[in-house]
Write a protein that holds these residues in place. Structure first.
Motif, mmCIF file in Angstrom:
data_model
loop_
_atom_site.group_PDB
_atom_site.id
_atom_site.type_symbol
_atom_site.label_atom_id
_atom_site.label_comp_id
_atom_site.label_asym_id
_atom_site.label_seq_id
_atom_site.Cartn_x
_atom_site.Cartn_y
_atom_site.Cartn_z
ATOM 1 N N ASP A 12 0.816 -1.202 0.000
ATOM 2 C CA ASP A 12 0.000 0.000 0.000
ATOM 3 C C ASP A 12 0.858 1.264 0.000
ATOM 4 O O ASP A 12 0.519 2.245 -0.654
ATOM 5 C CB ASP A 12 -0.955 -0.001 1.190
ATOM 6 C CG ASP A 12 -2.014 -1.079 1.036
ATOM 7 O OD1 ASP A 12 -2.699 -1.087 -0.002
ATOM 8 O OD2 ASP A 12 -2.143 -1.916 1.947
ATOM 9 N N LEU A 13 1.960 1.230 0.707
ATOM 10 C CA LEU A 13 2.881 2.364 0.669
ATOM 11 C C LEU A 13 3.507 2.484 -0.720
ATOM 12 O O LEU A 13 3.664 3.588 -1.251
ATOM 13 C CB LEU A 13 3.968 2.204 1.737
ATOM 14 C CG LEU A 13 4.929 3.372 1.917
ATOM 15 C CD1 LEU A 13 4.179 4.662 2.229
ATOM 16 C CD2 LEU A 13 5.932 3.064 3.006
ATOM 17 N N GLY A 14 3.805 1.361 -1.333
ATOM 18 C CA GLY A 14 4.317 1.369 -2.700
ATOM 19 C C GLY A 14 3.307 1.958 -3.678
ATOM 20 O O GLY A 14 3.665 2.730 -4.574
ATOM 21 N N VAL A 122 -0.419 0.218 -14.348
ATOM 22 C CA VAL A 122 -0.312 -0.555 -13.108
ATOM 23 C C VAL A 122 -1.431 -0.152 -12.147
ATOM 24 O O VAL A 122 -2.076 -1.005 -11.526
ATOM 25 C CB VAL A 122 1.077 -0.362 -12.454
ATOM 26 C CG1 VAL A 122 1.104 -0.927 -11.043
ATOM 27 C CG2 VAL A 122 2.158 -0.990 -13.310
ATOM 28 N N LEU A 123 -1.694 1.147 -12.047
ATOM 29 C CA LEU A 123 -2.757 1.614 -11.155
ATOM 30 C C LEU A 123 -4.139 1.168 -11.633
ATOM 31 O O LEU A 123 -5.041 0.974 -10.814
ATOM 32 C CB LEU A 123 -2.697 3.138 -11.000
ATOM 33 C CG LEU A 123 -1.487 3.635 -10.209
ATOM 34 C CD1 LEU A 123 -1.345 5.146 -10.334
ATOM 35 C CD2 LEU A 123 -1.587 3.205 -8.752
ATOM 36 N N GLY A 128 -5.834 2.137 -5.962
ATOM 37 C CA GLY A 128 -5.022 3.097 -5.236
ATOM 38 C C GLY A 128 -4.389 2.597 -3.953
ATOM 39 O O GLY A 128 -3.504 3.233 -3.410
ATOM 40 N N GLY A 129 -4.854 1.489 -3.428
ATOM 41 C CA GLY A 129 -4.292 0.965 -2.185
ATOM 42 C C GLY A 129 -4.965 1.523 -0.945
ATOM 43 O O GLY A 129 -5.912 2.312 -1.008
ATOM 44 N N LYS A 130 -4.451 1.111 0.200
ATOM 45 C CA LYS A 130 -5.035 1.446 1.511
ATOM 46 C C LYS A 130 -5.005 2.949 1.804
ATOM 47 O O LYS A 130 -5.873 3.464 2.501
ATOM 48 C CB LYS A 130 -4.267 0.680 2.590
ATOM 49 C CG LYS A 130 -4.746 0.922 4.002
ATOM 50 C CD LYS A 130 -4.120 -0.047 4.987
ATOM 51 C CE LYS A 130 -2.656 0.228 5.199
ATOM 52 N NZ LYS A 130 -2.066 -0.581 6.272
ATOM 53 N N TYR A 131 -4.028 3.660 1.265
ATOM 54 C CA TYR A 131 -3.890 5.078 1.569
ATOM 55 C C TYR A 131 -4.586 5.963 0.535
ATOM 56 O O TYR A 131 -4.231 7.109 0.345
ATOM 57 C CB TYR A 131 -2.408 5.447 1.673
ATOM 58 C CG TYR A 131 -1.687 4.614 2.702
ATOM 59 C CD1 TYR A 131 -2.047 4.663 4.042
ATOM 60 C CD2 TYR A 131 -0.676 3.739 2.324
ATOM 61 C CE1 TYR A 131 -1.421 3.865 4.988
ATOM 62 C CE2 TYR A 131 -0.030 2.961 3.255
ATOM 63 C CZ TYR A 131 -0.394 3.022 4.581
ATOM 64 O OH TYR A 131 0.235 2.236 5.509
#
Length: 140
Positions: A12-14, A122-123, A128-131
């Protein structure tokens, strides 16, 4: 003090860093078009027989999609818009360079537009992930 080795494996940070890179850096292109206009793109469009107003879609994509990607709102949709925008940019402005190497750097002549296109691709696949502002939905 202990070091959390899982910090180095935080997907998620990535994804946050990928969003900030892809959307944040493309935002500069959108701001430039906002401040200085889209006449160069209008000229390219006219040169291939297309109406100049289409250039404003590039401006909108580079501003709105970039901002949405940075904050992680509807990331997949915004990233798909950016992929489309970059594909058109490559076809319009860099078609002759696709199989070229930059003689000054040795890099692929279209590496910058491809970094934007592939980062956005890729997105599209990951979201977008956890953040991210919106997450866990098909359009995140």
């Amino acid at each position: 003090m202990t070091f959390d080795k899982d910090f180095l494996r935080d997907n998620d940070l990535g994804l946050l860093l990928l969003r900030l890179m892809t959307g944040g850096l493309m935002l500069f292109h959108g701001i430039h078009k906002l401040l200085y206009g889209v006449s160069a793109i209008e000229g390219m469009l006219a040169g291939i027989g297309l109406p100049g107003f289409i250039a404003y879609f590039s401006l909108a994509a580079e501003l709105a999609a970039s901002l949405l990607i940075v904050v992680g709102a509807w990331t997949r949709v915004a990233a798909a818009v950016m992929v489309g925008n970059m594909a058109v940019a490559i076809l319009m402005a860099h078609l002759g360079d696709i199989f070229s190497v930059d003689p000054m750097t040795g890099g692929w002549a279209i590496e910058l537009p491809m970094l934007y296109l592939l980062g956005a691709a890729v997105l599209c696949l990951t979201g977008g992930g956890k953040y991210a502002l919106t997450k866990g939905h098909i359009t995140d």
